[in-house]
Design an enzyme around this catalytic site. Structure first.
Site, short mmCIF file in Angstrom:
data_model
loop_
_atom_site.label_atom_id
_atom_site.label_comp_id
_atom_site.label_asym_id
_atom_site.label_seq_id
_atom_site.Cartn_x
_atom_site.Cartn_y
_atom_site.Cartn_z
N CYS A 89 0.81 -1.22 0.00
CA CYS A 89 0.00 0.00 0.00
C CYS A 89 0.84 1.27 0.00
CB CYS A 89 -0.95 0.01 1.19
SG CYS A 89 -2.19 -1.30 1.16
N GLN A 151 -5.15 -8.62 6.08
CA GLN A 151 -5.30 -7.32 6.72
C GLN A 151 -6.53 -7.24 7.60
OE1 GLN A 151 -4.92 -4.04 4.02
NE2 GLN A 151 -2.87 -4.60 3.38
N ARG A 213 -19.83 9.42 0.65
CA ARG A 213 -21.25 9.19 0.90
C ARG A 213 -21.78 10.30 1.81
NH1 ARG A 213 -19.35 3.78 1.13
NH2 ARG A 213 -19.18 3.85 3.40
N SER A 240 -11.45 0.91 4.29
CA SER A 240 -11.23 1.66 3.05
C SER A 240 -11.99 1.04 1.90
CB SER A 240 -9.74 1.71 2.72
OG SER A 240 -9.22 0.40 2.59
N HIS A 348 -9.13 3.78 -1.73
CA HIS A 348 -7.76 3.32 -1.50
C HIS A 348 -7.27 2.52 -2.70
CE1 HIS A 348 -4.17 1.87 0.26
NE2 HIS A 348 -4.64 1.00 1.12
N CYS A 378 0.11 2.13 6.69
CA CYS A 378 0.43 0.72 6.91
C CYS A 378 0.56 0.01 5.57
CB CYS A 378 -0.64 0.06 7.77
SG CYS A 378 -2.33 0.24 7.16
N GLY A 380 1.52 -4.02 3.53
CA GLY A 380 1.65 -5.46 3.62
C GLY A 380 3.03 -5.87 4.08
#
Length: 392
Positions: A89, A151, A213, A240, A348, A378, A380
């Protein structure tokens, strides 16, 4: 002494999964933001020493060194190279780090950092399967057992460790949408977004982030079932969004920027890496933040804005608990944390997220006059990048 500065930063609107950008090839989406930099700055692409591009799902349409293909699809000279980076990420935040290091070392004079992910076209996890994945390596199995890190369970583990309730996660998520909607309504994203035109989308042009939203309530969020643990607190509403998008930053030194008459958004003040438990996976922003503060010599109260990626609401909430447990620090951090919303509302697009956040951060510093901003996310494998930008 050479430095590393951001001349301009631009991103696409973030498209929802199977939404407004789903028809756009990730190479073309990347080429679009590359050419947006040219249009905005007057850059001659032949000046670019390298294009560093983050992407996580490097299979199918996102394979074969996507960065180089994007350069060519953009119509840039064949003399411009490109390399694709995977730090999960944090891939495109890492490209900013690599670009800054190259500029300071004298390997680059002008470089583009950024990234892309089309999760509609290349679903998350496309590069592995239950039968074929890297976690079957003997050394991994001997150290961690036959465990496939995920995750979602990591986000649940963080919620348990920091005693975060479902209500806290949902409240944070609702606030993310409210802040993002306010940023849209006030035009705060206009300076950083390049609309994606209809010839690329195949339908209508996309001008705004699709995931925000409006009119949500805690009651509606509370009706969602836990996504990973029937007794857990993590849901689709406080995680996300799966998204499509790309972002790019034009970087150089102060001296080169002055020579070309380019105004500067910000300087890369400090950049660090950290790592933590690869099974919980999502806690490394904590040691990364401590490390970047220590190395920079700055205090928390000197940082005007913090961008902590909202992979799951439990991640920034754990960060907030760690760095602002009570008192005035807590009040400052709550106000300064993700002021324009985050990945829960905006989306994301994995390999593009680091550059998207850095783009938003640089423009926010410029617009508000804050001097310092800190970004961490954060990744992986239990890793994290942390970067401090300084407005010049």
């Amino acid at each position: 002494m050479r430095d590393a500065v951001i001349v301009d930063a631009v991103r696409t609107p973030i498209g929802k999964r199977n939404g407004g950008l789903a028809a756009v090839h990730p190479v073309d989406l990347s080429a679009h933001v590359l050419n947006a930099l040219v249009a905005r700055t007057g850059l001659d692409p032949a000046q670019v020493d390298d294009v560093l591009w983050g992407c996580v799902g490097q299979v199918g349409e996102q394979s074969f060194d996507l960065a180089r293909l994007a350069v060519l699809a953009a119509g840039w000279p064949e003399s411009v190279p490109g390399v694709t980076v995977d730090r999960q990420c944090g891939s495109s935040q890492q490209t900013v780090h690599f670009a800054a290091a190259g500029l300071i070392a004298g390997q680059y004079d002008v470089v583009v950092a950024g990234g892309v992910e089309s999760m509609s076209r290349i679903p998350m996890g496309s590069s592995i399967s239950a039968e074929s994945h890297p976690f079957t390596a003997r050394g991994w199995v001997e150290r961690y057992g036959e465990v496939l890190p995920a995750q979602g369970p990591g986000a649940e583990a963080i919620a348990r460790r920091w005693n975060l309730s479902r209500a806290q996660l949902d409240e944070f998520s609702l606030a993310s949408h409210e802040k993002a909607a306010a940023a849209q309504d006030s035009g705060r994203f206009q300076a950083e977004i390049t609309p994606v035109p209809a010839p690329l989308t195949g339908d209508s042009p996309l001008h705004v982030d699709e995931g925000v939203r409006r009119g949500g309530t805690l009651e509606s969020l509370g009706m969602l079932r836990p996504a990973f643990d029937p007794q857990g607190v993590v849901t689709a509403g406080n995680a996300s969004q799966i998204s499509d998008g790309a972002a790019a930053l034009l970087m150089t030194t102060s001296e080169v920027a002055a020579h070309h008459g380019w105004p500067v958004l910000a300087r890369v003040h400090t950049a660090v890496l950290a790592a933590d438990d690869p099974l919980t996976m999502l806690t490394a922003p904590l040691p990364a933040t401590w490390k970047v503060l220590q190395r920079s010599g700055l205090r928390l109260d000197e940082i005007g804005v913090f961008e902590v990626n909202e992979a799951f609401a439990s991640v920034p909430l754990a960060w907030l608990a760690e760095f602002g447990p009570d008192g005035t620090d807590r009040s400052h951090l709550e106000k300064a944390l993700n002021p324009n919303g985050g990945a829960i509302a905006l989306g994301h697009p994995l390999g593009g997220s680091g550059a998207r956040i850095m783009t938003t951060l640089a423009h926010h510093l410029h617009a508000t006059g804050a001097r310092y901003g800190l970004q961490t996310m954060c990744e992986g494998g239990g890793q994290a990048n942390a970067t401090i930008l300084e407005r010049l």
